[in-house]
Scaffold this active site. Structure first.
Site, PDB file in Angstrom:
ATOM      1  N   ASP A   1       6.764   7.122   2.445  1.00 37.79           N
ATOM      2  CA  ASP A   1       5.316   6.986   2.313  1.00 37.79           C
ATOM      3  C   ASP A   1       4.681   7.492   3.589  1.00 37.79           C
ATOM      4  OD1 ASP A   1       5.506   5.838  -0.036  1.00 37.79           O
ATOM      5  OD2 ASP A   1       4.932   3.821   0.542  1.00 37.79           O
TER       6      ASP A   1
ATOM      7  N   ASP B   1       5.642   0.895  -6.540  1.00 39.54           N
ATOM      8  CA  ASP B   1       6.797   1.647  -6.033  1.00 39.54           C
ATOM      9  C   ASP B   1       8.107   1.067  -6.532  1.00 39.54           C
ATOM     10  OD1 ASP B   1       5.341   3.455  -4.538  1.00 39.54           O
ATOM     11  OD2 ASP B   1       5.211   2.113  -2.820  1.00 39.54           O
TER      12      ASP B   1
END
Length: 1166
Positions: free
Chosen positions: A466, A791
């Protein structure tokens, strides 16, 4: 320990916590002094929707009424009065369940004794003892042939019992060492567990203040704040909610998100995930009385019924001992899981290392078994032929005991060959190495939830990271803004903005940010203010403070209850909107979000003097070019703030979001900076040098993403790389029908470095695409970082999932393998280093262990065949086995990692465990040792001018000759242990040796004990004391190992074409499905074989294929679908722990492999 027993213990341990229900007495019926009893609350929580609302109205008029009965307040929560909290725990139970008692030391000792090899040795030793006390009648023992000769010399007959006793004693040592290892291992994992449990906190209101408390301290009556991404730790009733959607699939199996609201369905259940929105709930049931607690109870009680009928009454409130906390391990429940050997766990490929090791151990075990059998057969045949055929003896009844003694001696020799041949130190080395790494990784901010993740990390070839919070500091500050048609490059002075616009900005930001986001004074004097809650919102709130305005008064004036409607932020909307009712009855909607998305919905904008003017598509394009792109190219995240006024009559259709959030007026666009963490560029350089590709996957704008990627060094000018947006990516990987095609992904991923504006599904698609790809000859091993609830799928799919410890939601942590406690990318690099170190430690141990095995087996075998007696006696072999297995695995498995590990490429999944260099070392040193030992065996007595020890009688005293052989052998192993520290053919084997105190102390300790054994071991160890000259010779030959190591290092590996590598992983990549299944069976089976110890060796290993049952211990709980899915996640944690605590028999046995191959990866195999 049977499950039933477990349940019983748990039942007993829980009784004191929970009052018996229905057991009469005021306590049970009236729930202390609360206006509602435990039973009433339990019954209430079993209802849903309209039924639940009706029940609340009948019993308590409304939620407020329930709140008063529980002596709590919807605004201020509970008081922090310890006696009140304690009373609530007494009445309604605690939000935790006492864990299962750990095994006692004695239980572990008993388990270590179950080992087959040890049992055989004990039997042999006892027979040998019994026979030594038997004096054959008729002193003229000459009749029995040479068998009895020499027995009477020097009263040696009395000493006949010593060998048997010595074997028994060494078996006891082995068992104690094993048990101690298991015990300390269990202790370590309990420590790790409690650490994970403490990590889990939840926000509750006490005395009107929001505080974070450990989940276990929550009590009934607490007012808990729930928000996006939480995993609910207790049951409760919603008091106030905004757009709340819950994923209840873990309890109901329904995958659709359930909308919760005070009016329609206010029931929130423990173990469910908040997918959207926020709110406050009144806690009504905790621990075993909550819905998931009840499920655990059912799962648990079903097991215990057979044996414990009489305890049934207790069971209903007690046996419930299973853990409920999200990140926790239900120690109790786990055990059941394991005992039931869930056959329905989907198989996932085994951890790479485990697969290779198991195969290797099975192969070596088979070879050892064959060798030991041949040894025994040859010895017996030779003796029989020599005595009865050549010597023409007849078998006389009175001689039977003497002959039997010989056979027992041969049998003992055979067993010791087997003991030495089986590398039971392997699983131990893996366990020690992993456990040691996990402990040390804590210090490097890696909290490992699944043991084998740390080994897999060493093979990682790709990291998908990320951006926010991992590569950047996650401390957002507004640095540029566009207000009233002016682009301010720094924070404007309030006088530069028209008062009307300023007012709008203050209200839009204060009201349309989650009320949980706030800016707090710094912890340290002169530090930066603390940002609490969503960091982007904190950046916006900080912008207000920079404009010399405050958000608190606005929030006091319009508290959260007064917000009319909230469209919370989610990954699909990429914006958040809040509706408030104005004093005149009309409505105003404030909206903020990703600038390109919100601007598309704007039809006007506040111009120079704060007047709204038209905002046409071409104005928008110009603004994107002039304002948004330049901001994004500097790595800023751009947020657009807008509003819209809606009429109060007729009231708008709030559910129709598309009609409501449109036609907005843009107030301002701000550029928020999130600086790159200073240590990240260096960490990324290290990754690239180590052959790991770093990719950035972010929800941000592509220009922002590209700017940050080049600051980090993920993309470098001149490289051939791709930066795509989610939309583009999807267009390129799908065919006309909209299906994803692997070959299309294969065209993209090798060059892809940045994926921007990506949705969680894109992330999952990318990870899956890279893992399934066959473009490169090695299968890619992918690590992924994630923090959001969405996620989860990508984290689960990846080989290693990293969740953020600070910013991560509970759902993400639940799906992950490792939690980064500092959210920092450079910690991932540390994980890679530790992972590679585990692999290397095990290779070092293998190289050392196999040299010992090869030499010891050949010496025992040939010695026995030529001289009817193994040059190394049973007790000596046991000592060699102890130092070579247990101590060496400790010494070599605890080598600390060095930066040099990051200078080589990853090994890859199909790389053999034993490389050519290692094979060269093993054979090279083996040859040296065999030459020395055989020279000593056959001409040693001439060299040292001493009596020969060959062809000794049954109970003859120990000879110096054989003592020298034994001593030389051990010293050669000791020096070879130093050689084994390097496996890539390095010259300097002493490099960094003092950095590992464990290694130094083990080598010196072993040497000290060896001196004692030789000088004072006497008869039990079959040793005669040696003089100084003999000792120096032994040492000289030992040191020769180091010199010989240099000679071997000089030989170039490339010239040794004849060597073969060994220990290949099961080549999963090239196989068909069926073969794959068979191969898996073989390995799983092999694991079980090892576990059952040699019973199965002795029955012959051909049963490998036939006895197949899933060894679920090695399957980390896959998510079991359906009702228990959530349980599995809770459990998966413990899976790890329990397996690991399954004892690993350490020393003398294959059985000890018992848990070990698993341990390494017990959970390993997700």
């Amino acid at each position: 320990m049977s499950t039933t027993a477990t349940m019983g213990d748990m039942a007993n341990s829980t009784v004191e916590f929970y009052p018996k229900r229905g057991g009469g007495g005021a306590e049970a019926n009236h729930a202390g002094d609360f206006g509602v009893s435990l039973d009433e609350l339990r019954n209430l929580m079993e209802l849903r929707g309209a039924e639940a609302l009706q029940k609340i109205q009948e019993s308590f008029t409304d939620v407020e009424g329930l709140c008063q009965r529980l002596k709590s307040s919807t605004t201020d929560g509970l008081s922090d009065n310890p006696t009140d909290l304690e009373k609530r725990r007494q009445t309604f139970g605690q939000n935790f369940i006492p864990p299962k008692k750990p095994k006692t030391f004695l239980q572990l000792v008993w388990e270590a004794l179950q080992d087959v090899t040890l049992i055989i040795l004990e039997l042999a030793a006892i027979i040998s003892l019994a026979l030594s006390f038997y004096q054959p009648p008729g002193e003229d023992s000459e009749v029995c042939g040479k068998g009895a000769g020499g027995a009477e010399d020097e009263g040696e007959a009395e000493a006949g019992w010593i060998e048997g006793a010595a074997i028994l004693l060494s078996v006891i040592c082995v068992v104690l060492v094993t048990a101690f290892n298991d015990w300390s291992k269990e202790k370590q994992f309990r420590g790790l567990q409690s650490r994970i449990e403490l990590e889990q906190r939840f926000a509750v209101v006490r005395n009107g203040n929001v505080i974070q408390i450990p989940v276990a301290e929550m009590v009934v009556g607490d007012m808990a704040q729930v928000k996006y991404g939480d995993l609910l730790p207790a049951d409760g009733v919603l008091v106030q909610g905004n757009d709340l959607k819950i994923d209840e699939s873990s309890l109901t199996g329904e995958s659709d998100h359930v909308r919760k609201s005070v009016e329609k369905d206010p029931m929130l259940l423990s173990g469910t995930h908040v997918m959207e929105g926020s709110g406050r709930m009144l806690v009504t049931a905790v621990g075993v009385n909550s819905q998931s607690g009840i499920i655990f109870t059912l799962l648990g009680a079903g097991e215990g019924e057979e044996e414990k009928k009489e305890k049934k009454a207790k069971k209903q409130d007690g046996a419930v001992a299973m853990e409920m906390q999200p990140l926790k391990s239900a120690e109790g429940g786990e055990v059941e899981e394991r005992e039931k050997k869930k056959a329905n766990v989907p198989k996932k490929e085994k951890s790479v290392l485990q697969g290779k090791l198991t195969k290797l151990a099975v192969q070596i075990g088979k070879a050892g078994l064959v060798m030991s059998a041949i040894t025994v057969i040859i010895l017996v045949l030779y003796f029989v032929i020599d005595t009865f055929v050549v010597g023409n003896m007849t078998w006389l009844p009175e001689c039977t005991p003497i002959y039997v003694q010989y056979f027992v001696k041969f049998f003992i020799i055979g067993v010791t060959v087997l003991v030495v041949a089986v590398p039971e130190g392997l699983p131990l080395a893996v366990t020690i190495s992993l456990a040691y790494s996990v402990k040390k990784m804590m210090k490097d901010n890696n909290l490992v939830r699944h043991l084998d993740a740390c080994e897999t990390m060493g093979n990682a070839t790709a990291i998908c990271s990320d951006k926010t919070g991992t590569l950047t500091t996650n401390r957002m500050t507004v640095v540029q803004s566009y207000i009233n048609d002016q682009h301010f490059r720094e924070i404007p002075d309030p006088s530069q903005i028209s008062p009307n616009t300023l007012e709008m900005i203050v209200n839009a930001i204060s009201i349309n940010c989650a009320y949980t986001s706030k800016i707090m004074p710094p912890d340290v004097e002169g530090g930066l203010p603390k940002q609490v809650g969503n960091k982007t919102e904190c950046g916006l709130l900080g912008f207000l403070l920079d404009l010399k305005r405050d958000y608190a008064p606005v929030r006091e004036q319009i508290p959260e209850e007064k917000l009319y409607k909230v469209y919370t932020f989610n990954s699909v909307r990429k914006s958040m909107s809040t509706v408030v009712q104005m004093p005149d009855g009309s409505f105003r909607l404030y909206s903020k979000g990703a600038s390109e998305i919100v601007l598309k919905k704007c039809s006007s904008i506040l111009g120079t003097n704060g007047e709204a003017r038209n905002f046409r598509p071409r104005d928008r394009d110009e603004m994107v070019k002039k304002v948004i792109e330049p901001m994004a190219c500097e790595g800023l995240r751009t947020i657009c703030i807008g509003y819209r006024d809606l009429p109060g009559d007729p009231e708008p259709e709030w559910e129709n979001e598309a009609e409501i959030v449109t036609d907005l007026t843009c107030i301002a666009v701000v550029g928020i900076e999130d600086p790159v963490r200073p240590e990240v560029p260096d960490a990324i350089r290290k990754c690239q040098r180590a052959g790991i590709t770093v990719r950035m996957v972010t929800g941000d704008n592509i220009n922002t993403a590209r700017a940050i990627a080049s600051k980090c060094g993920i993309i470098q000018p001149g490289d051939d790389f791709l930066c795509l947006e989610g939309k583009d990516f999807n267009r390129r990987i799908r065919n006309e029908k909209g299906e994803i095609e692997q070959e299309r992904i294969d065209k993209i991923w090798p060059k892809l470095r940045v994926l921007a504006r990506s949705s969680p599904t894109d992330k999952h698609t990318l990870v899956k695409g890279i893992i399934d790809s066959t473009v490169l000859e090695q299968r890619q091993v992918v690590a992924v970082t994630g923090d959001g609830t969405n996620d989860g799928p990508a984290l689960k799919k990846a080989d290693v999932g990293f969740a953020m410890g600070i910013a991560g939601t509970d759902v993400a942590k639940e799906a992950s393998d490792i939690i980064l406690t500092d959210d920092n990318f450079s910690s991932i690099v540390k994980a890679v280093m530790w992972g590679r170190n585990v692999y290397d430690s095990i290779s070092k141990f293998l190289q050392f262990q196999l040299t010992v095995n090869v030499v010891a087996v050949i010496v025992a075998f040939t010695g026995a065949c030529i001289t009817q007696d193994s040059p190394l006696k049973a007790v000596q072999m046991l000592w060699v086995n102890l130092i070579m297995d247990t101590f060496a695995s400790l010494a070599l498995a605890t080598e600390p990692p060095t930066e040099a590990l990051l200078l080589r490429k990853p090994y890859g999944r199909n790389n053999p465990l034993i490389s050519l260099t290692m094979m060269k070392n093993i054979l090279g040193h083996g040859v040296y040792q065999l030459v020395i030992i055989f020279t000593l065996l056959f001409v040693g007595e001439k060299i040292f001018n001493i009596d020969s020890g060959r062809y000794a009688q049954l109970h003859s005293p120990p000879s110096e000759h054989y003592t020298i052989i034994f001593n030389t052998f051990v010293l050669m192993q000791l020096f070879n242990e130093i050689n084994a520290r390097k496996i890539h053919g390095e010259r300097n084997v002493f490099d960094g040796i003092f950095a590992n105190p464990i290694f130094c102390s083990i080598v010196l300790g072993t040497f000290g004990v060896q001196v004692v054994i030789v000088q004072f071991g006497g008869k039990p160890f079959s040793c005669a004391p040696l003089n100084v000259e003999q000792w120096l010779w032994c040492l000289f030959v030992g040191v020769g190992e180091l010199l010989w190591g240099q000679v071997i290092a000089t030989v170039p590996t490339s010239h040794l074409k004849c060597l073969k590598e060994a220990g290949h992983g099961p080549g999963t990549d090239e196989m068909t499905e069926d073969e794959l299944a068979e191969d898996e069976e073989e390995i799983d089976h092999a694991e079980r074989e090892l576990r059952r110890g040699q019973i199965l060796w002795f029955r012959g290993l051909n049963r490998i294929q036939t006895q197949m049952e899933v060894v679920s211990t090695f399957k980390r709980s896959g998510s079991f679908q359906g009702a228990v899915r959530r349980r599995s996640s809770v459990l998966s944690q413990l899976h790890d722990v329990t397996n690991i605590s399954t004892p690993t028999h350490v020393v003398l046995s294959t059985a000890n492999a018992s848990a070990a191959p698993g341990n390494a990866g017990s959970e390993s195999v997700p």
